[in-house]
Enzyme design. Sequence first.
Site, short mmCIF file in Angstrom:
data_model
loop_
_atom_site.label_atom_id
_atom_site.label_comp_id
_atom_site.label_asym_id
_atom_site.label_seq_id
_atom_site.Cartn_x
_atom_site.Cartn_y
_atom_site.Cartn_z
N ARG A 155 16.11 32.98 -7.02
CA ARG A 155 15.07 33.91 -7.46
C ARG A 155 14.25 34.45 -6.29
NH1 ARG A 155 16.28 36.66 -10.89
NH2 ARG A 155 14.11 37.41 -10.96
N ARG A 190 26.88 24.88 2.38
CA ARG A 190 25.95 24.05 1.63
C ARG A 190 25.01 23.27 2.55
NH1 ARG A 190 26.86 23.81 -3.72
NH2 ARG A 190 28.83 24.69 -4.48
N SER A 206 9.82 28.58 2.06
CA SER A 206 9.22 29.19 0.87
C SER A 206 8.57 28.18 -0.05
CB SER A 206 10.29 29.98 0.10
OG SER A 206 11.25 29.08 -0.45
N CYS A 255 3.36 29.99 -4.41
CA CYS A 255 2.85 31.18 -5.08
C CYS A 255 1.46 30.92 -5.64
CB CYS A 255 3.80 31.62 -6.18
SG CYS A 255 4.15 30.38 -7.46
N ARG A 304 10.70 17.68 -18.21
CA ARG A 304 11.59 18.78 -17.79
C ARG A 304 13.02 18.62 -18.29
NH1 ARG A 304 9.62 20.39 -11.65
NH2 ARG A 304 7.77 19.11 -11.77
N ARG A 363 4.03 24.74 -17.89
CA ARG A 363 5.06 25.78 -17.96
C ARG A 363 5.05 26.39 -19.37
NH1 ARG A 363 9.16 24.21 -14.11
NH2 ARG A 363 7.99 23.65 -12.23
N ASN A 386 4.55 35.41 -9.94
CA ASN A 386 4.91 34.28 -9.10
C ASN A 386 6.17 34.53 -8.28
OD1 ASN A 386 5.37 33.76 -12.21
ND2 ASN A 386 7.21 32.95 -11.17
#
Length: 341
Positions: free
Chosen positions: A14, A83, A125, A159, A205, A241, A322
């Site tokens: 993403r 990888r 990130s 974010c 989750r 979430r 975000n």
Amino acid sequence: MSRPVRLAINGYGRIGRCVLRALYESPLKDRLQIVGINEPADLATMAYLSQFDSTHGVFPGKIEQGADCLIINGREIQVSHARMPEEVDWVKLAPDIVLECSGRYSARHEIQRFIDAGCPRVLVSQPGNSATDVDATVVFGINHDALSGHERIVSNASCTTNAIIPVLSELDNAYGIDHAFLTTLHSVMNDQPLIDGYHHADLRRTRSAMQSIVPVATGLAQGVERLLPQLAGKVQAKAIRVPILNVSAIDVMVKLTCDVTAPQLNALLMESTNRYPGLLSYSNHPHASIDFNHNPHSAIIDGSQTRTNGDGFANLFVWFDNEWGFANRMLDVSAVWSERF
């Protein structure tokens, strides 16, 4: 630098794809150039998901698939499918900065693998596990001027940190903050399953992302203290979430050192947008989250939701995309970092 800054993306999920897309819509597109992408997925799928995106729409340009590259608006971007960082020939690719967007590396010894494999600099990130895991943690607009150019590993924070730090900084400078409690309402992420499954060590989750509101752990309080050390011990945070694809919000409860009215707070926050051009925005329209999809700001303050209750108590509501806002900050930090080396 007289030539465009050469960027490579490691991890084309993403954030990686948003970084590439954002560059083609950014005023920085002539200063920054993406020369390589490392992503284990196959090239055909990478090309398809670059062209078509359920959240941000169809790419506003031409994307083609080469033998071992993506061709975007006629320019080739080399693609590898390793990888492990050591499996990529970073020296041959010769990036100035590698944007680590896989989310897999947050400890220094893990990120160092990119440096040891030939990457001159890495912009991560996500936050480092601790302040010492990176040479600097940067929230653009707050402390990017502290970059010297000698750093090898820099974190772009998160974010949520990018969204809330300018707001808390303004409140603390103007009124002083005794305590803050931050509740992030975050869109679903790919560490959650569509239906219940064995998806994560956090049992919450394992539950369907699209059927429930799911509380999750967050390191936002630690991230705030890392950037605003004067607030150490004064900040608590939790995250929830919610079943939407994109755009998140932070409900901000603060105890200020003095009484303030909602109009006074909104006047301060509206004025603060002038100090953070392109980063902070303000609105008092009756919004829903979809209004901020593809919004490049770090945060949008919703003045219609500002409340006060005497004794210095105040409640604010902050929207942010975000994905898109954070991707744009990755580009901003890359540009300012490159000016110093």
